[in-house]
Design an enzyme around this catalytic site. Structure first.
Site, PDB file in Angstrom:
ATOM      1  N   ASP A 155       0.824  -1.218   0.000  1.00  0.00           N
ATOM      2  CA  ASP A 155       0.000   0.000   0.000  1.00  0.00           C
ATOM      3  C   ASP A 155       0.853   1.261   0.000  1.00  0.00           C
ATOM      4  O   ASP A 155       0.601   2.209  -0.742  1.00  0.00           O
ATOM      5  CB  ASP A 155      -0.908   0.021   1.234  1.00  0.00           C
ATOM      6  CG  ASP A 155      -1.804  -1.197   1.304  1.00  0.00           C
ATOM      7  OD1 ASP A 155      -1.810  -1.977   0.337  1.00  0.00           O
ATOM      8  OD2 ASP A 155      -2.491  -1.359   2.329  1.00  0.00           O
ATOM      9  N   TYR A 204      -7.102 -13.666   9.502  1.00  0.00           N
ATOM     10  CA  TYR A 204      -5.855 -13.179   8.891  1.00  0.00           C
ATOM     11  C   TYR A 204      -4.654 -13.810   9.588  1.00  0.00           C
ATOM     12  O   TYR A 204      -3.752 -14.347   8.936  1.00  0.00           O
ATOM     13  CB  TYR A 204      -5.803 -11.654   8.987  1.00  0.00           C
ATOM     14  CG  TYR A 204      -4.560 -11.021   8.406  1.00  0.00           C
ATOM     15  CD1 TYR A 204      -4.398 -10.899   7.023  1.00  0.00           C
ATOM     16  CD2 TYR A 204      -3.559 -10.520   9.221  1.00  0.00           C
ATOM     17  CE1 TYR A 204      -3.268 -10.315   6.480  1.00  0.00           C
ATOM     18  CE2 TYR A 204      -2.419  -9.918   8.695  1.00  0.00           C
ATOM     19  CZ  TYR A 204      -2.281  -9.819   7.321  1.00  0.00           C
ATOM     20  OH  TYR A 204      -1.153  -9.235   6.794  1.00  0.00           O
TER      21      TYR A 204
HETATM   22 MG    MG Z   1      -5.230   0.174   5.882  1.00  0.00          MG
END
Ligand code: MG
Ligand code: ADP
Length: 376
Positions: A155, A204
């Site tokens: 990201d 996760y």
């Molecule tokens: Mg985030």
């Protein structure tokens, strides 16, 4: 001194899900939803941070610095300040006014956009001369060590290195990347399920452990294996019996997803959107059946999309258990897509989804004040 304005974009991941923490390949694009930051120099020894989204201000005082997270939106910005100071950087006083247009918590990485715009602006203001690779790593470290979220680097990386009309193929091991042409006659349309199931965080962690277990077993059989990135689909099949069924299927998703990302990169280079779309559907199937991180709402959006003309492909994007799907849709079909998928999803779930029509844009930058006025 005059105020300065900066921008860092959110992102959507086109293909390559859960591969980042397995040293594999991902293919995100920076999108036309950014976090904006206007920096006003301060002579005082502190950084004031104001979020227009929360209409709230926090102050980081250099003489009495915050050292631990507060479980507050400001952790993402303070984390960046703390990491810069830890690296020995000298920061100048400033007031940061933040306005985010990336939907918060929807899986489009408003968190990385906030970290990156903060780091980028502070580095410019304090004349730190930090290279973008280093900024990406520093922002990731802020999110892992200060905010406490065990994230990959995708990201932050794409928020810095993204380019207009390009997808970014990233090797999460070497951090080498390649920009690939996105079609000009199709849009990336993101659909928000508007749900987030509780399961997400625990699942996760469980998936990460199962991947680690796969590596533990396979590295005992294949000495070159350091991560699932190093395993081919054939090798996995050869040693299938040595793995528990669940672990095998988790590994199969990662190993085949890496192959799909590289095939998708080739398809983009050849302008073969049909092939690219097939790989998106296949990625979704693998995430649903093998990695088991999809949910009814995500599956519903993908099935609705499949029935609409002009849709090349669709898949869940992000961690799973809610959040968004990403769809590659012919430009002429986008309006119809919104209607049909919106109605179908509402009929099936009772929920009205949100749509974000995305273009790929450049990564973080300083913008002139006129540009900022025009908005995005
Ligand atoms: Mg985030
Ligand atoms: P995502 O990154 O998918 O949007 P996260 O849960 O990782 O979701 O990050 C969202 C959080 O980041 C918000 O809840 C908030 O704490 C912080 N954040 C993001 N953008 C802003 C903003 N403009 N102002 C204040 N906090 C923000």
């Amino acid at each position: 001194m005059a105020p300065r304005t900066f921008r860092a974009p959110g992102r959507v991941n086109l293909i390559g899900e859960h591969t980042d923490y397995n040293d594999g390949f991902v293919m995100p694009a920076a999108i036309n939803f950014s976090t904006w930051l206007t920096l006003f120099p301060l002579s005082e020894n502190r950084i004031e941070i104001y979020s227009e989204n929360f209409q709230e201000e926090v102050v980081f005082d250099f003489d009495n610095p915050q050292t631990a997270r507060a479980k507050h939106w400001s952790d993402y910005a303070i984390g960046v300040i703390v990491m810069l100071l830890q690296d020995g950087c000298k920061l100048r006083g400033a007031r940061l006014v933040i306005r985010g247009e990336v939907p918060l918590g929807a899986g489009l990485s408003s968190s990385a956009a906030l970290e990156v715009v903060t780091a980028y602006a502070l580095a410019a203001h304090s004349e730190l001369n930090i290279e973008n690779h280093e900024l990406a790593k520093l922002c990731q470290k802020a999110e892992i060590e200060f905010v406490g979220a065990r994230v990959g680097i995708m990201d932050q990386f794409v928020s810095l290195f993204g380019e207009a009309n390009k997808a970014l193929l990233l090797d999460c091991r070497s951090l080498e990347y390649k920009l690939l042409p996105l079609p000009t006659d199709a849009n990336l349309v993101v659909c928000n399920t508007m749900v987030k199931h509780e399961l997400a965080a625990s699942a996760y962690n469980e998936r990460r452990q199962q991947c680690e277990e796969g590596v533990r077993v396979l590295s005992g059989l294949l000495p070159t294996v350091k991560a699932l990135r190093d395993v081919t689909p054939d090798q996995l099949e050869t040693h299938r019996e040595r793995l528990e069924e669940d672990v095998y299927r988790r590994c199969r998703h990662i190993v085949t997803e890496n192959v799909r990302v590289l095939a998708a990169a080739e398809a983009l280079e050849q302008g073969d959107l049909g092939r690219f779309g097939e790989l998106m559907y296949e990625s979704h199937r693998s995430l649903r059946d093998d990695f088991e991180v999809s949910c009814l709402e995500l599956d519903c959006l993908v099935e609705q999309a499949r029935c609409v003309e002009g849709v090349f492909g669709a898949r869940m994007t992000g961690g799973g258990f809610g959040g968004c799907t990403v769809n590659l849709v012919a430009r002429d079909s986008v309006e119809g897509f919104k209607h049909l998928v919106g109605d179908g999803y509402k009929k099936a779930t009772g929920i009205v989804p949100e749509f974000y029509i995305c273009e790929a844009v450049n990564g973080a930058e300083e913008v002139s004040n006129e540009e900022e006025q025009g908005g995005d």
